[in-house]
Structure formats: structure tokens, C-alpha cells
Design a protein around this motif. Structure first.
Motif, PDB file in Angstrom:
ATOM      1  N   PHE A  56       0.865  -1.172   0.000  1.00 31.68           N
ATOM      2  CA  PHE A  56       0.000   0.000   0.000  1.00 31.68           C
ATOM      3  C   PHE A  56       0.899   1.218   0.000  1.00 31.68           C
ATOM      4  CE2 PHE A  56      -2.084   3.476   2.274  1.00 31.68           C
ATOM      5  CZ  PHE A  56      -3.235   3.620   1.515  1.00 31.68           C
ATOM      6  N   GLU A  57       0.603   2.155  -0.901  1.00 31.99           N
ATOM      7  CA  GLU A  57       1.365   3.399  -0.969  1.00 31.99           C
ATOM      8  C   GLU A  57       0.402   4.576  -0.893  1.00 31.99           C
ATOM      9  OE1 GLU A  57       3.905   3.537  -4.427  1.00 31.99           O
ATOM     10  OE2 GLU A  57       4.131   1.352  -4.352  1.00 31.99           O
ATOM     11  N   ASN A  58       0.787   5.560  -0.120  1.00 34.62           N
ATOM     12  CA  ASN A  58       0.056   6.815   0.001  1.00 34.62           C
ATOM     13  C   ASN A  58       1.102   7.908  -0.242  1.00 34.62           C
ATOM     14  OD1 ASN A  58      -1.587   8.935   0.720  1.00 34.62           O
ATOM     15  ND2 ASN A  58      -2.086   8.150   2.761  1.00 34.62           N
ATOM     16  N   PRO A  59       1.533   8.055  -1.510  1.00 36.17           N
ATOM     17  CA  PRO A  59       2.711   8.870  -1.802  1.00 36.17           C
ATOM     18  C   PRO A  59       2.565  10.365  -1.514  1.00 36.17           C
ATOM     19  CG  PRO A  59       1.633   8.216  -3.834  1.00 36.17           C
ATOM     20  CD  PRO A  59       0.944   7.492  -2.706  1.00 36.17           C
ATOM     21  N   ASP A 107      -3.687 -18.148  -7.390  1.00 34.35           N
ATOM     22  CA  ASP A 107      -3.368 -16.781  -6.976  1.00 34.35           C
ATOM     23  C   ASP A 107      -4.384 -15.825  -7.577  1.00 34.35           C
ATOM     24  OD1 ASP A 107      -1.088 -17.361  -5.487  1.00 34.35           O
ATOM     25  OD2 ASP A 107       0.245 -17.141  -7.206  1.00 34.35           O
ATOM     26  N   LEU A 108      -4.813 -14.891  -6.751  1.00 37.84           N
ATOM     27  CA  LEU A 108      -5.684 -13.807  -7.174  1.00 37.84           C
ATOM     28  C   LEU A 108      -4.912 -12.524  -6.943  1.00 37.84           C
ATOM     29  CD1 LEU A 108      -8.394 -12.589  -8.020  1.00 37.84           C
ATOM     30  CD2 LEU A 108      -9.130 -12.797  -5.631  1.00 37.84           C
ATOM     31  N   LYS A 109      -4.618 -11.808  -8.030  1.00 34.23           N
ATOM     32  CA  LYS A 109      -3.897 -10.545  -7.907  1.00 34.23           C
ATOM     33  C   LYS A 109      -4.879  -9.410  -8.162  1.00 34.23           C
ATOM     34  CE  LYS A 109       0.054  -7.879  -9.469  1.00 34.23           C
ATOM     35  NZ  LYS A 109       1.201  -7.811 -10.371  1.00 34.23           N
ATOM     36  N   LEU A 110      -5.021  -8.544  -7.172  1.00 36.22           N
ATOM     37  CA  LEU A 110      -5.892  -7.379  -7.277  1.00 36.22           C
ATOM     38  C   LEU A 110      -5.044  -6.132  -7.101  1.00 36.22           C
ATOM     39  CD1 LEU A 110      -8.792  -8.624  -4.972  1.00 36.22           C
ATOM     40  CD2 LEU A 110      -8.741  -8.628  -7.473  1.00 36.22           C
ATOM     41  N   SER A 111      -5.300  -5.139  -7.929  1.00 32.19           N
ATOM     42  CA  SER A 111      -4.601  -3.868  -7.779  1.00 32.19           C
ATOM     43  C   SER A 111      -5.597  -2.738  -7.980  1.00 32.19           C
ATOM     44  CB  SER A 111      -3.448  -3.745  -8.775  1.00 32.19           C
ATOM     45  OG  SER A 111      -3.920  -3.822 -10.098  1.00 32.19           O
ATOM     46  N   ALA A 112      -5.379  -1.670  -7.254  1.00 29.57           N
ATOM     47  CA  ALA A 112      -6.210  -0.472  -7.392  1.00 29.57           C
ATOM     48  C   ALA A 112      -5.297   0.740  -7.278  1.00 29.57           C
ATOM     49  CB  ALA A 112      -7.290  -0.431  -6.319  1.00 29.57           C
ATOM     50  N   LYS A 113      -5.467   1.656  -8.209  1.00 32.48           N
ATOM     51  CA  LYS A 113      -4.677   2.882  -8.185  1.00 32.48           C
ATOM     52  C   LYS A 113      -5.645   4.049  -8.296  1.00 32.48           C
ATOM     53  CE  LYS A 113      -0.744   5.218 -10.205  1.00 32.48           C
ATOM     54  NZ  LYS A 113       0.356   5.172 -11.165  1.00 32.48           N
ATOM     55  N   ALA A 114      -5.617   4.922  -7.310  1.00 31.76           N
ATOM     56  CA  ALA A 114      -6.468   6.120  -7.299  1.00 31.76           C
ATOM     57  C   ALA A 114      -5.611   7.313  -7.697  1.00 31.76           C
ATOM     58  CB  ALA A 114      -7.065   6.321  -5.908  1.00 31.76           C
ATOM     59  N   PHE A 142      -3.522   6.895  -3.893  1.00 33.52           N
ATOM     60  CA  PHE A 142      -3.040   5.673  -3.261  1.00 33.52           C
ATOM     61  C   PHE A 142      -2.884   4.582  -4.305  1.00 33.52           C
ATOM     62  CE2 PHE A 142      -7.683   4.948  -2.640  1.00 33.52           C
ATOM     63  CZ  PHE A 142      -7.812   3.671  -3.190  1.00 33.52           C
ATOM     64  N   VAL A 143      -2.044   3.621  -3.977  1.00 37.01           N
ATOM     65  CA  VAL A 143      -1.825   2.450  -4.811  1.00 37.01           C
ATOM     66  C   VAL A 143      -1.821   1.252  -3.880  1.00 37.01           C
ATOM     67  CG1 VAL A 143      -0.267   1.265  -6.396  1.00 37.01           C
ATOM     68  CG2 VAL A 143      -0.390   3.767  -6.417  1.00 37.01           C
ATOM     69  N   VAL A 144      -2.640   0.252  -4.193  1.00 36.42           N
ATOM     70  CA  VAL A 144      -2.662  -0.970  -3.394  1.00 36.42           C
ATOM     71  C   VAL A 144      -2.572  -2.164  -4.340  1.00 36.42           C
ATOM     72  CG1 VAL A 144      -5.194  -1.075  -3.290  1.00 36.42           C
ATOM     73  CG2 VAL A 144      -3.861  -2.251  -1.563  1.00 36.42           C
ATOM     74  N   GLU A 145      -1.728  -3.113  -3.975  1.00 35.97           N
ATOM     75  CA  GLU A 145      -1.575  -4.347  -4.741  1.00 35.97           C
ATOM     76  C   GLU A 145      -1.572  -5.510  -3.766  1.00 35.97           C
ATOM     77  OE1 GLU A 145       2.023  -3.997  -6.990  1.00 35.97           O
ATOM     78  OE2 GLU A 145       1.101  -2.675  -8.468  1.00 35.97           O
ATOM     79  N   LEU A 146      -2.358  -6.520  -4.092  1.00 34.68           N
ATOM     80  CA  LEU A 146      -2.463  -7.703  -3.245  1.00 34.68           C
ATOM     81  C   LEU A 146      -2.390  -8.945  -4.105  1.00 34.68           C
ATOM     82  CD1 LEU A 146      -3.108  -9.226  -0.593  1.00 34.68           C
ATOM     83  CD2 LEU A 146      -5.535  -8.786  -1.066  1.00 34.68           C
TER      84      LEU A 146
END
Length: 164
Positions: free
Chosen positions: A30-33, A67-74, A82-86
């Protein structure tokens, strides 16, 4: 001793079965740059890009890893919010599924089992990052699977493993 008819017992043994033996986080970030500026009220709604990937492989012990890869970039015009990758995985025991249907089970049904747990983790981490919980909408894994097969030019009934 049971009084079950052997024909019925054989049918029960061959009934399709999917069991989750383990679930795990393989990778999570998780990034909150732009914090703390990105947390100020009054900014417009960000543009959110979502990514979904499903991968599966057989194991030597007869089980399957999915594997389930989910990513969201706002994003807002001034940059990433924010950027989240799981990368969330599971080990599955699958029986009674015809070989021709195994790929679809691995890349549609198994991710469907994993999704609620992965969705919750993303909601929690965005909330812990100072934002409202980001709740991913339910995903039509069958639709994702079908569109990826169509993009790859693979006819129904063919087998692909890996990115679906």
C-alpha cells in the motif's frame, strides 16, 4: 458399518468437490505517496483503475495453488492518491471435476472463494491509510476468464494456465 448402497457411495465419492486447505498473502503493498496532503477533505473524487489477474498451477502432491492478484490505483490530476496491490493465494483440493472443466474451476470458482478475503484486506488497508474503506465491487470471474480467452484467441475447450 453403513448400509449405503455401493452405487450411491460411488456417486458420492465422485461428486464434484472444491476444498480450500490454506489461504495466504503472497505479496501486499500500500502506498500513500502524497500523504498527508492526499487526506485533505474537499478534493474531488479520484479516478480509480482496477486490475485483476488469476493464476493457477498444479502441485506435485495433487493439490492446486491459485493466486488472485488485485490492484487499485487512485489518481487525481496532481498525482497518485493511493496504490494498493495484493497477491492472495490459496491451496485447493479438487476432485470429481472432469479434466475439460478443470481450468475454468481453477480460474473462476477458486478465485471466487478467495475474493471476499482479499476484498476485506484492501478495504482495511485503505482505511488504515487514512481514506474511506475502498470496497471493490464483486468481480465476474467467469466474464474475466471468457474475455481473456477471447483476447488470446483460444477456443472454448482449450487449456491455458497462468494469466487468464
Amino acid at each position: 458399518m453403513t448400509d449405503i448402497d455401493p452405487a450411491i457411495e460411488a456417486t458420492l465419492d465422485a461428486a464434484p468437490s472444491i476444498r480450500i486447505l490454506a489461504q495466504f498473502v503472497r505479496d501486499f503493498s500500500f502506498e500513500n505517496p502524497r500523504a498527508p496532503d492526499s487526506l485533505r477533505a474537499g478534493a474531488g473524487q479520484p479516478q480509480i483503475d482496477i486490475g485483476v489477474e488469476m493464476n493457477a498451477k498444479g502441485r506435485e502432491d495433487g493439490l492446486f495453488e491459485v493466486d488472485l492478484k488485485l490492484s487499485a490505483k487512485a489518481n487525481r490530476p496532481e498525482g497518485a492518491v493511493f496504490v494498493v496491490e495484493l497477491l492472495y493465494g490459496g491451496v485447493f483440493e479438487i476432485s470429481g471435476i472432469p479434466e475439460a472443466d478443470m481450468e475454468m474451476v481453477l480460474l473462476v470458482e477458486c478465485p471466487r472463494f478467495l475474493f471476499p478475503f482479499a476484498r476485506r484486506m484492501i478495504a482495511d488497508v485503505t482505511s488504515d491509510g487514512g481514506f474511506p474503506p475502498f470496497m471493490l465491487d464483486p468481480i465476474d470471474f467467469a466474464g474475466v476468464y471468457a474475455s481473456r480467452k477471447a483476447e488470446a484467441g483460444i477456443e472454448t475447450g482449450s487449456t491455458i494456465m497462468g494469466n487468464a
